[in-house]
Write a protein that holds these residues in place. Structure first.
Motif, PDB file in Angstrom:
ATOM      1  N   GLY A   1      -4.070  20.318 -14.112  1.00  0.00           N
ATOM      2  CA  GLY A   1      -3.725  20.361 -15.598  1.00  0.00           C
ATOM      3  C   GLY A   1      -2.325  20.162 -15.764  1.00  0.00           C
ATOM      4  O   GLY A   1      -1.450  19.905 -14.796  1.00  0.00           O
TER       5      GLY A   1
ATOM      6  N   VAL B   1     -14.931  18.594 -12.938  1.00  0.00           N
ATOM      7  CA  VAL B   1     -13.812  19.568 -13.435  1.00  0.00           C
ATOM      8  C   VAL B   1     -13.683  19.292 -14.819  1.00  0.00           C
ATOM      9  O   VAL B   1     -13.464  20.252 -15.695  1.00  0.00           O
ATOM     10  CB  VAL B   1     -12.473  19.045 -12.842  1.00  0.00           C
ATOM     11  CG1 VAL B   1     -11.292  19.456 -13.585  1.00  0.00           C
ATOM     12  CG2 VAL B   1     -12.624  19.607 -11.113  1.00  0.00           C
ATOM     13  N   LEU B   2     -13.698  18.023 -15.464  1.00  0.00           N
ATOM     14  CA  LEU B   2     -13.613  17.703 -16.819  1.00  0.00           C
ATOM     15  C   LEU B   2     -14.678  18.407 -17.493  1.00  0.00           C
ATOM     16  O   LEU B   2     -14.504  18.687 -18.801  1.00  0.00           O
ATOM     17  CB  LEU B   2     -13.815  16.311 -17.059  1.00  0.00           C
ATOM     18  CG  LEU B   2     -12.410  15.487 -16.708  1.00  0.00           C
ATOM     19  CD1 LEU B   2     -12.368  13.830 -16.964  1.00  0.00           C
ATOM     20  CD2 LEU B   2     -11.391  15.868 -17.582  1.00  0.00           C
TER      21      LEU B   2
ATOM     22  N   ILE C   1     -16.286  21.139 -16.571  1.00  0.00           N
ATOM     23  CA  ILE C   1     -16.288  22.644 -16.809  1.00  0.00           C
ATOM     24  C   ILE C   1     -14.934  23.024 -17.542  1.00  0.00           C
ATOM     25  O   ILE C   1     -14.904  24.237 -18.290  1.00  0.00           O
ATOM     26  CB  ILE C   1     -16.310  23.073 -15.164  1.00  0.00           C
ATOM     27  CG1 ILE C   1     -17.536  22.886 -14.443  1.00  0.00           C
ATOM     28  CG2 ILE C   1     -16.166  24.781 -15.297  1.00  0.00           C
ATOM     29  CD1 ILE C   1     -17.538  23.281 -13.136  1.00  0.00           C
ATOM     30  N   LYS C   2     -13.754  22.545 -17.110  1.00  0.00           N
ATOM     31  CA  LYS C   2     -12.460  23.001 -17.773  1.00  0.00           C
ATOM     32  C   LYS C   2     -11.676  21.826 -17.849  1.00  0.00           C
ATOM     33  O   LYS C   2     -10.885  21.182 -17.442  1.00  0.00           O
ATOM     34  CB  LYS C   2     -11.933  24.292 -16.695  1.00  0.00           C
ATOM     35  CG  LYS C   2     -10.912  24.942 -17.264  1.00  0.00           C
ATOM     36  CD  LYS C   2     -10.759  26.182 -16.572  1.00  0.00           C
ATOM     37  CE  LYS C   2      -9.608  27.094 -17.011  1.00  0.00           C
ATOM     38  NZ  LYS C   2      -8.253  26.249 -17.017  1.00  0.00           N
ATOM     39  N   PRO C   3     -11.785  21.379 -19.132  1.00  0.00           N
ATOM     40  CA  PRO C   3     -10.994  20.080 -19.398  1.00  0.00           C
ATOM     41  C   PRO C   3      -9.524  20.063 -19.443  1.00  0.00           C
ATOM     42  O   PRO C   3      -8.939  19.142 -19.338  1.00  0.00           O
ATOM     43  CB  PRO C   3     -11.557  19.794 -20.890  1.00  0.00           C
ATOM     44  CG  PRO C   3     -12.590  20.530 -21.208  1.00  0.00           C
ATOM     45  CD  PRO C   3     -12.800  21.685 -20.269  1.00  0.00           C
ATOM     46  N   SER C   4      -9.101  21.290 -19.528  1.00  0.00           N
ATOM     47  CA  SER C   4      -7.564  21.436 -19.476  1.00  0.00           C
ATOM     48  C   SER C   4      -7.181  21.263 -18.061  1.00  0.00           C
ATOM     49  O   SER C   4      -5.635  21.724 -17.988  1.00  0.00           O
ATOM     50  CB  SER C   4      -7.259  22.560 -20.424  1.00  0.00           C
ATOM     51  OG  SER C   4      -7.703  23.856 -19.727  1.00  0.00           O
ATOM     52  N   GLY C   5      -7.961  21.431 -17.058  1.00  0.00           N
ATOM     53  CA  GLY C   5      -7.347  21.439 -15.800  1.00  0.00           C
ATOM     54  C   GLY C   5      -7.779  22.810 -15.224  1.00  0.00           C
ATOM     55  O   GLY C   5      -8.034  23.736 -15.973  1.00  0.00           O
ATOM     56  N   LEU C   6      -7.807  22.794 -13.648  1.00  0.00           N
ATOM     57  CA  LEU C   6      -8.456  23.905 -13.320  1.00  0.00           C
ATOM     58  C   LEU C   6      -7.282  25.124 -13.220  1.00  0.00           C
ATOM     59  O   LEU C   6      -7.720  26.112 -13.203  1.00  0.00           O
ATOM     60  CB  LEU C   6      -8.640  23.781 -11.803  1.00  0.00           C
ATOM     61  CG  LEU C   6     -10.210  23.046 -11.559  1.00  0.00           C
ATOM     62  CD1 LEU C   6     -10.246  22.835 -10.028  1.00  0.00           C
ATOM     63  CD2 LEU C   6     -11.092  23.985 -11.870  1.00  0.00           C
TER      64      LEU C   6
ATOM     65  N   ARG D   1      -4.574  25.500 -15.191  1.00  0.00           N
ATOM     66  CA  ARG D   1      -3.807  25.617 -16.408  1.00  0.00           C
ATOM     67  C   ARG D   1      -3.986  26.934 -17.041  1.00  0.00           C
ATOM     68  O   ARG D   1      -5.051  27.571 -17.336  1.00  0.00           O
ATOM     69  CB  ARG D   1      -4.198  24.545 -17.678  1.00  0.00           C
ATOM     70  CG  ARG D   1      -3.538  24.592 -18.854  1.00  0.00           C
ATOM     71  CD  ARG D   1      -2.635  23.395 -19.193  1.00  0.00           C
ATOM     72  NE  ARG D   1      -2.243  23.517 -20.380  1.00  0.00           N
ATOM     73  CZ  ARG D   1      -2.315  22.830 -21.489  1.00  0.00           C
ATOM     74  NH1 ARG D   1      -3.055  21.629 -21.225  1.00  0.00           N
ATOM     75  NH2 ARG D   1      -1.936  23.069 -22.846  1.00  0.00           N
ATOM     76  N   ARG D   2      -2.880  27.609 -17.278  1.00  0.00           N
ATOM     77  CA  ARG D   2      -3.060  29.031 -17.979  1.00  0.00           C
ATOM     78  C   ARG D   2      -3.585  28.817 -19.449  1.00  0.00           C
ATOM     79  O   ARG D   2      -3.326  27.919 -20.057  1.00  0.00           O
ATOM     80  CB  ARG D   2      -1.706  29.821 -18.105  1.00  0.00           C
ATOM     81  CG  ARG D   2      -1.139  30.198 -16.697  1.00  0.00           C
ATOM     82  CD  ARG D   2       0.136  31.065 -16.806  1.00  0.00           C
ATOM     83  NE  ARG D   2       1.169  30.016 -17.298  1.00  0.00           N
ATOM     84  CZ  ARG D   2       2.558  30.463 -17.046  1.00  0.00           C
ATOM     85  NH1 ARG D   2       2.730  31.742 -16.510  1.00  0.00           N
ATOM     86  NH2 ARG D   2       3.540  29.693 -17.553  1.00  0.00           N
TER      87      ARG D   2
END
Ligand SMILES: Nc1ncnc2c1ncn2[C@@H]1O[C@H](COP(=O)(O)OP(=O)(O)OP(=O)(O)O)[C@@H](O)[C@H]1O
Ligand SMILES: [Mg+2]
Lengths: 234, 291
Positions: B239, B280-281, B283-288, B290-291
């Motif tokens: 992230g 990863v992109l 599932i969670k594009p903002s980074g694994l 990142r809050r």
């Protein structure tokens, strides 16, 4: 105190502000009214240094400020609470407030200012460790204002501070502004709540399509039938 | 048959490379987050750190640990220069700073790579310092002293960056500019100045990461590209702008590479890494992390 003279502002090739002149006197409570897209935010952003005036001049305390970087304008005590709040969502409430005191002058008065802000908006104290992005809309607005107050403003400009708040919260918000004014701060309030603004402030400008359409004492505008029809729908 | 020994070896090796990659990626992710600039030349600046270390040792006998005091100020200044002379003028003339700066930084990468070839030839270079060829035993596993030094430098540097960003006014301002640029301007933050400091910090840490890497591996002027691949992976996994995320991302990438090479041929590891990246992109594009 603030003198805006014949200012034009463009977004690319589109002109948003046409030959606008306004002035704000020391310790005055001024309001700028106008419908959606009238150019209120553009005007305030230009004064704060976010937009450039293509023509005209802006003077604050006798010093020309158009073209200055925003932080230099802040340093002179002219501070804008922007529309949409623009707080730092992934920093906690206290850190957001600290950022408002980033300049060397305000950094010396952090403690006193925090006390004052927490007294006005106690909820910010309760949530001081919470991430700003997780606050409710009303709390975020209080935080945005608190962050502005940390910079020791002499002239505080507020762009739609009641947007998205419940009527009760909006009223509380406006009441807190009244308090700031009584404490000697000069205020410029932009809002869609024409009626409340005219009752609260001393003098008003009305913008229409990027031009000043009307100006005068609030009491006179409130009593004017044409104004009531055109801007308050009554 | 795989032994526990090999697996433990892979784990420890993963932590060593992972920490260096984390440090290498921290600055990249910071400038990406703060200015929306994808600095493709980032790894080339790290390589500059490696070659400065090599040159100082070979020409003047300066200890690699001491060369930090040359690398940090020099690359910090280069970072300021990068901001004021290249990024800022470009940002003024374009709306799409991400796209424009990518081309710009790619050009810069080629220039640095070519300069390195001219100055140092394209051969493999190994750092022969007084720390080389010494191993320490951790249980049954022997570990190179250079790896331990590299890990220590990377860890301390990451902790310093973390404290800078979370405990100092200027560091918090870096995060503020990243989270809301206009909000930062209106808070009285000199956004231009803070951005310049971000570039200085970014390149300085890249230079130190280059030092860490040359302590452990041989380098050529062309190795920057493969470092860049890792930097991308770590930054995206971690992230943007989160040092904690970058550290964890670096360790994960390090462990995958290191453990992977125990189980599968080295050639397939990039494949595994990029499949992972795409997952990863998705599932969670903002980074694994990142809050
Ligand atoms: N960033 C921008 N780019 C292009 N045009 C813009 C931009 N911001 C505002 N405008 C245009 O400028 C004009 C004035 O907008 P502005 O936001 O100043 O109005 P406003 O009076 O603040 O409206 P609102 O009540 O919706 O906040 C509008 O026509 C708007 O579409
Ligand atoms: Mg507006």
């Amino acid at each position: 105190m603030l003198e805006v003279k014949n200012v034009d502002v463009f977004y690319g090739h589109l002109q948003a502000i046409w030959d606008v002149s306004i002035n704000v006197k020391e310790k005055e409570f001024l309001t700028i009214l106008g419908s959606n897209g009238a150019g209120k935010s553009t005007l305030l952003n230009t004064i704060a240094g976010l937009n450039r005036a293509a023509a005209g001049s802006i003077e604050y305390k006798g010093v020309k400020i158009n073209g200055l970087e925003p932080y230099k304008i802040c340093a002179m005590g002219l501070i804008l609470i922007p529309q949409g709040r623009k707080i730092f969502p992934m920093m906690n409430v206290l850190e957001n407030l600290q950022m408002g005191a980033y300049l060397p002058g305000p950094r010396k008065t952090v403690r006193q200012n925090l006390e004052k802000i927490f007294a006005t908006y106690p909820v910010l104290k309760d949530r001081s460790g919470q991430l700003a992005g997780t606050l409710s809309g009303g709390e975020q607005q209080m935080l945005a204002i608190g962050r502005g107050l940390m910079g020791n403003p002499e002239l505080l400009m507020l762009d739609e501070p009641t947007l998205g708040l419940s009527p009760k919260l909006a009223l509380d918000m406006l009441t807190s502004l009244k308090k700031f004014h009584e404490q000697g701060m000069t205020l410029v309030l932009v809002s869609q709540e024409t009626m409340q603004c005219l009752q609260l402030a001393e003098r008003a400008y009305v913008l229409e399509n990027g031009r000043v359409a009307l100006q005068g004492q609030c009491s006179i505008l409130l009593a004017d039938d044409k104004v009531r029809k055109a801007y308050m729908g009554i | 048959m795989l032994s526990w020994y090999e697996i433990a070896h892979g784990l420890i090796g993963g932590i060593f490379v992972g920490a260096a990659y984390a440090l290498l990626s921290a600055g990249f992710s910071l400038t990406w987050g703060v200015t929306r600039v994808i600095n493709l030349a980032h790894a080339a600046f790290a390589l500059l750190g490696s070659y400065i270390t090599l040159t100082l040792l070979e020409m003047a006998g300066i200890d690699p640990l001491v060369s930090i005091v040359f690398i940090v100020p020099l690359l910090f200044l280069l970072g300021l220069g990068l901001h004021y002379f290249l990024i800022k003028p470009t940002a003024k003339r374009t709306r799409d700073i991400t796209g424009a700066s990518m081309v710009l930084c790619f050009g810069l990468y080629i220039i640095i790579e070519n300069l390195l070839v001219i100055m140092f030839k394209s051969d493999d270079r190994v750092l022969h310092s007084r720390y080389s060829d010494i191993s320490l035993a951790i249980g049954p596993i022997s570990v190179a002293l250079t790896s331990i030094i590299s890990l220590a430098i990377a860890a301390v540097s990451l902790v310093i960056i973390y404290f800078f960003l979370n405990r100092t006014y200027t560091g918090k301002a870096v995060r503020a500019v990243w989270q809301d640029r206009e909000g930062a301007m209106l808070s009285g933050i000199n956004v231009e100045g803070v951005t310049a400091i971000t570039y200085g910090l970014s390149l300085a840490t890249a230079g130190v990461a280059g030092l860490c890497l040359v302590l452990m591996y041989s380098v050529t002027p062309f190795i920057g590209f493969s470092w860049l691949v890792f930097v991308f992976l770590v930054a995206i996994m971690g992230g943007l702008g989160s040092i904690l995320g970058v550290t964890v991302g670096g360790l994960i990438v390090g462990l995958i590479v290191s453990l992977g090479s125990v189980f599968i041929p080295l050639a397939y590891i990039n494949l595994v890494l990029f499949v992972l990246l795409i997952i990863v992109l998705l599932i969670k594009p903002s980074g694994l992390f990142r809050r």
